[in-house]
Write a protein that holds these residues in place. Structure first.
Motif, PDB file in Angstrom:
ATOM      1  N   MET A 160       2.269   6.875  -8.801  1.00  0.00           N
ATOM      2  CA  MET A 160       2.298   5.574  -9.464  1.00  0.00           C
ATOM      3  C   MET A 160       3.710   5.168  -9.842  1.00  0.00           C
ATOM      4  O   MET A 160       4.110   4.008  -9.675  1.00  0.00           O
ATOM      5  N   ARG A 161       4.501   6.100 -10.349  1.00  0.00           N
ATOM      6  CA  ARG A 161       5.870   5.795 -10.764  1.00  0.00           C
ATOM      7  C   ARG A 161       6.697   5.252  -9.616  1.00  0.00           C
ATOM      8  O   ARG A 161       7.508   4.339  -9.787  1.00  0.00           O
ATOM      9  N   SER A 162       6.471   5.773  -8.425  1.00  0.00           N
ATOM     10  CA  SER A 162       7.254   5.364  -7.270  1.00  0.00           C
ATOM     11  C   SER A 162       6.710   4.118  -6.594  1.00  0.00           C
ATOM     12  O   SER A 162       7.465   3.342  -6.016  1.00  0.00           O
ATOM     13  N   ALA A 163       5.401   3.910  -6.658  1.00  0.00           N
ATOM     14  CA  ALA A 163       4.766   2.872  -5.842  1.00  0.00           C
ATOM     15  C   ALA A 163       4.651   1.518  -6.518  1.00  0.00           C
ATOM     16  O   ALA A 163       4.138   0.587  -5.909  1.00  0.00           O
ATOM     17  N   SER A 167      14.861   8.365  -5.045  1.00  0.00           N
ATOM     18  CA  SER A 167      15.321   7.059  -5.506  1.00  0.00           C
ATOM     19  C   SER A 167      16.843   7.011  -5.417  1.00  0.00           C
ATOM     20  O   SER A 167      17.550   7.398  -6.337  1.00  0.00           O
ATOM     21  N   THR A 168      17.348   6.539  -4.286  1.00  0.00           N
ATOM     22  CA  THR A 168      18.781   6.439  -4.080  1.00  0.00           C
ATOM     23  C   THR A 168      19.326   5.165  -4.723  1.00  0.00           C
ATOM     24  O   THR A 168      18.573   4.266  -5.113  1.00  0.00           O
ATOM     25  N   PHE A 169      20.651   5.084  -4.801  1.00  0.00           N
ATOM     26  CA  PHE A 169      21.283   3.897  -5.376  1.00  0.00           C
ATOM     27  C   PHE A 169      20.954   2.654  -4.547  1.00  0.00           C
ATOM     28  O   PHE A 169      20.654   1.583  -5.087  1.00  0.00           O
ATOM     29  N   LEU A 175       0.849  -1.186   0.000  1.00  0.00           N
ATOM     30  CA  LEU A 175       0.000   0.000   0.000  1.00  0.00           C
ATOM     31  C   LEU A 175       0.888   1.240   0.000  1.00  0.00           C
ATOM     32  O   LEU A 175       1.446   1.622   1.021  1.00  0.00           O
ATOM     33  N   ALA A 176       1.045   1.854  -1.167  1.00  0.00           N
ATOM     34  CA  ALA A 176       1.831   3.085  -1.316  1.00  0.00           C
ATOM     35  C   ALA A 176       3.237   2.943  -0.745  1.00  0.00           C
ATOM     36  O   ALA A 176       3.723   3.810  -0.017  1.00  0.00           O
ATOM     37  N   THR A 177       3.910   1.866  -1.081  1.00  0.00           N
ATOM     38  CA  THR A 177       5.305   1.685  -0.673  1.00  0.00           C
ATOM     39  C   THR A 177       6.204   2.434  -1.643  1.00  0.00           C
ATOM     40  O   THR A 177       6.121   2.224  -2.858  1.00  0.00           O
ATOM     41  N   PRO A 178       7.088   3.320  -1.152  1.00  0.00           N
ATOM     42  CA  PRO A 178       7.883   4.191  -2.039  1.00  0.00           C
ATOM     43  C   PRO A 178       9.110   3.495  -2.624  1.00  0.00           C
ATOM     44  O   PRO A 178      10.257   3.777  -2.238  1.00  0.00           O
ATOM     45  N   PHE A 179       8.906   2.583  -3.571  1.00  0.00           N
ATOM     46  CA  PHE A 179      10.036   1.909  -4.207  1.00  0.00           C
ATOM     47  C   PHE A 179      10.910   2.884  -4.996  1.00  0.00           C
ATOM     48  O   PHE A 179      12.082   2.601  -5.245  1.00  0.00           O
ATOM     49  N   GLY A 180      10.346   4.018  -5.376  1.00  0.00           N
ATOM     50  CA  GLY A 180      11.120   5.029  -6.100  1.00  0.00           C
ATOM     51  C   GLY A 180      11.236   6.332  -5.336  1.00  0.00           C
ATOM     52  O   GLY A 180      11.449   7.389  -5.938  1.00  0.00           O
ATOM     53  N   GLY A 181      11.107   6.289  -3.999  1.00  0.00           N
ATOM     54  CA  GLY A 181      11.164   7.509  -3.204  1.00  0.00           C
ATOM     55  C   GLY A 181       9.810   8.195  -3.148  1.00  0.00           C
ATOM     56  O   GLY A 181       8.809   7.700  -3.663  1.00  0.00           O
ATOM     57  N   THR A 182       9.765   9.363  -2.510  1.00  0.00           N
ATOM     58  CA  THR A 182       8.527  10.119  -2.367  1.00  0.00           C
ATOM     59  C   THR A 182       8.750  11.573  -2.775  1.00  0.00           C
ATOM     60  O   THR A 182       9.879  12.010  -3.001  1.00  0.00           O
ATOM     61  N   SER A 183       7.653  12.317  -2.841  1.00  0.00           N
ATOM     62  CA  SER A 183       7.754  13.738  -3.160  1.00  0.00           C
ATOM     63  C   SER A 183       8.246  14.541  -1.969  1.00  0.00           C
ATOM     64  O   SER A 183       8.366  15.769  -2.059  1.00  0.00           O
TER      65      SER A 183
END
Length: 470
Positions: free
Chosen positions: A310-313, A251-253, A210-218
């Motif tokens: 969507m891009r991050s989650a 989105s860190t390394f 549920l809204a896990t920030p695989f690509g970071g957040t705003s």
């Protein structure tokens, strides 16, 4: 005159900086402590949570079974819900009526909601050290250490005082926000047979994110002015800002590496893991929270945005992730069984449970057995106890070598379906009797399984001996 103006300007700059820090601190507090915006927090059924705004830091991992009753054992799968950063259970999963703080709904425990749909499952909430402000007199735990503690606590509470060392019940996780990142790290760290938590890794059959920030957040967009505010807020409370905040700043390394390793883990042929992602459509405005609390004039731009878009989650292996019509704070809260977003989430949970049930070795073996043609044949030893004409002649098996090599179907008169295997059937003397011995023979070259069952309901003192050639 110039020196006076310069002094005034420096004085003004100092006050402006202080006000900015104070505003940042207030904003961060309102952002990461949403309970301040409510007149009364959601009631908690767990112990160990301190009351008041200055709650104590939780440094342990605890499972709390919310359904069914602990004494009920007729379950065969576990559902474990993991909260995100700077929150706890049951608050994470509890919707609070904005007009009546006493009207609350916990969709994991409410008998009208998930418990009524997954009666064969135990439902747990999992608390882990997720406080945003950590004690300043302790060295902060690393994210690897927190992931290790997560699985240590889950394994301890699942096994309890039992002697068994292996978690053998399938597990479906529900992970909210940063809790999904910690869970992914724990699974990746346990993905080798020498790990003490390998049984947890193999037991994990599905995860709902549920809204896990695989690509970071705003949050990275406001981190420049929010970070000093958070630091000031922590100093006021004699705390330090958690290092976990770094995982949501972009989105860190390290985050990219984790996502790549976790994706490979989910696609493992021997121990696959079903995953699905939900993302938010609601927009959040941090500055509006500051303006509401401090009565400052609104900014020219509101910068409303999705905290985890969507891009991050989403993960690349997830086919057609679904959106929920809610803000980030409400992604894990539903007001009732008729809520459209709840139906989306619970529907995926039920779909995953079906896949898990069908994928267990027992279910696979059961499906194969049901497709086997069964036949009843006489044992030579049975004839010695019978009288009458024709009983002295030994009955030959219909499974001749030629028939077995040609894979022919046995005589229809001696076939029996699996559901009626132990039911009474007509014997040679014309009477119906409960079979005492059953021989099950399948196609040649498939293997041999032999089992014996002593005692039955129909024959308390009887004996069934079954030899299975499958």
């Amino acid at each position: 005159m110039a020196s006076v103006n310069l002094s005034q300007a420096m004085h003004l700059i100092g006050w402006t900086t202080a006000l900015c820090l104070l505003a940042g601190a207030i904003a961060s507090g309102l952002w990461f402590y949403p309970t301040f915006a409510r007149s009364k927090p959601a009631p908690s059924s767990q112990t160990g949570d301190s009351s008041g705004p200055a709650r104590s830091t939780r440094q342990d991992v605890r499972l709390c079974q919310v359904n069914p009753d602990k004494n009920e054992t007729d379950t065969d799968i576990d559902i474990i819900a993991i909260h995100g950063l700077d929150t706890k259970s049951p608050d994470t999963w509890t919707w609070v009526d904005p007009n009546d703080p006493n009207n609350t709904v916990n969709w994991l425990a409410d008998p009208r909601m998930l418990p009524s749909q997954v009666e064969a499952a135990r439902i747990f909430t999992c608390d882990w050290p997720a406080d945003l402000l950590q004690p300043s007199d302790l060295v902060q735990k690393t994210d690897d250490e927190i992931a290790l503690l997560l699985f240590e606590g889950i394994k301890r509470d699942l096994l309890g005082t039992h002697d068994k060392k292996k978690v053998d019940r399938p597990i479906l996780f529900i992970a909210s926000c940063l809790g999904g990142i910690i869970l992914a790290k724990a699974l990746v760290g346990a993905d080798h047979k020498r790990s003490s938590y390998y049984s947890l890794r193999t037991a994990t059959c599905g995860i709902i994110f549920l809204a896990t920030p695989f690509g970071g957040t705003s949050f990275e967009d406001v981190a420049i002015w929010a970070d000093p505010g958070l630091t000031a807020w922590a100093l006021i409370r004699r705390r330090e800002v958690s290092n976990l905040l770094g995982w949501v700043k972009g989105s860190t390394f390290a985050l990219k590496v984790l996502v790549r390793r976790f994706t490979r883990l989910c696609q493992d042929n021997h121990n696959p893991c079903h995953v699905f992602c939900f993302y938010e459509l609601g927009k959040t405005n941090l500055w509006r929270k500051v303006r509401t609390a401090t009565y400052l004039r609104p900014r020219a731009t509101t910068n409303d945005s999705q905290l985890v878009d969507m891009r991050s989650a989403i993960l690349q292996i997830v086919f057609k992730p679904l959106p929920l019509d809610r803000t980030h704070r409400l992604m894990n809260k539903f007001d009732g069984p008729k809520c459209p977003d709840y139906k989306q989430v619970s529907g995926k949970i039920l779909k995953f449970l079906t896949k898990i049930y069908n994928g267990t070795p027992l279910a696979q073996a059961d499906a194969r057995i049901r497709n086997i043609n069964l036949a009843i044949v006489e044992w030579p030893g049975d004839n010695a106890t019978r009288g009458g004409k024709g009983d002295t002649a030994q009955q030959s098996s219909p499974f001749s070598l030629l028939a077995r090599l040609n894979v022919e179907t046995p005589d229809k008169t001696i076939e029996v379906t699996l559901p009626t295997l132990f039911e009474p059937r007509k014997s040679q003397d014309g009477q119906k009797k409960q079979p005492s011995r059953i021989l099950i023979r399948g196609r040649a070259g498939i293997g041999l399984i032999q089992s014996r069952t002593l005692g039955t309901t129909a024959e308390p003192k009887g004996r069934k001996e079954i030899e299975c050639r499958i």
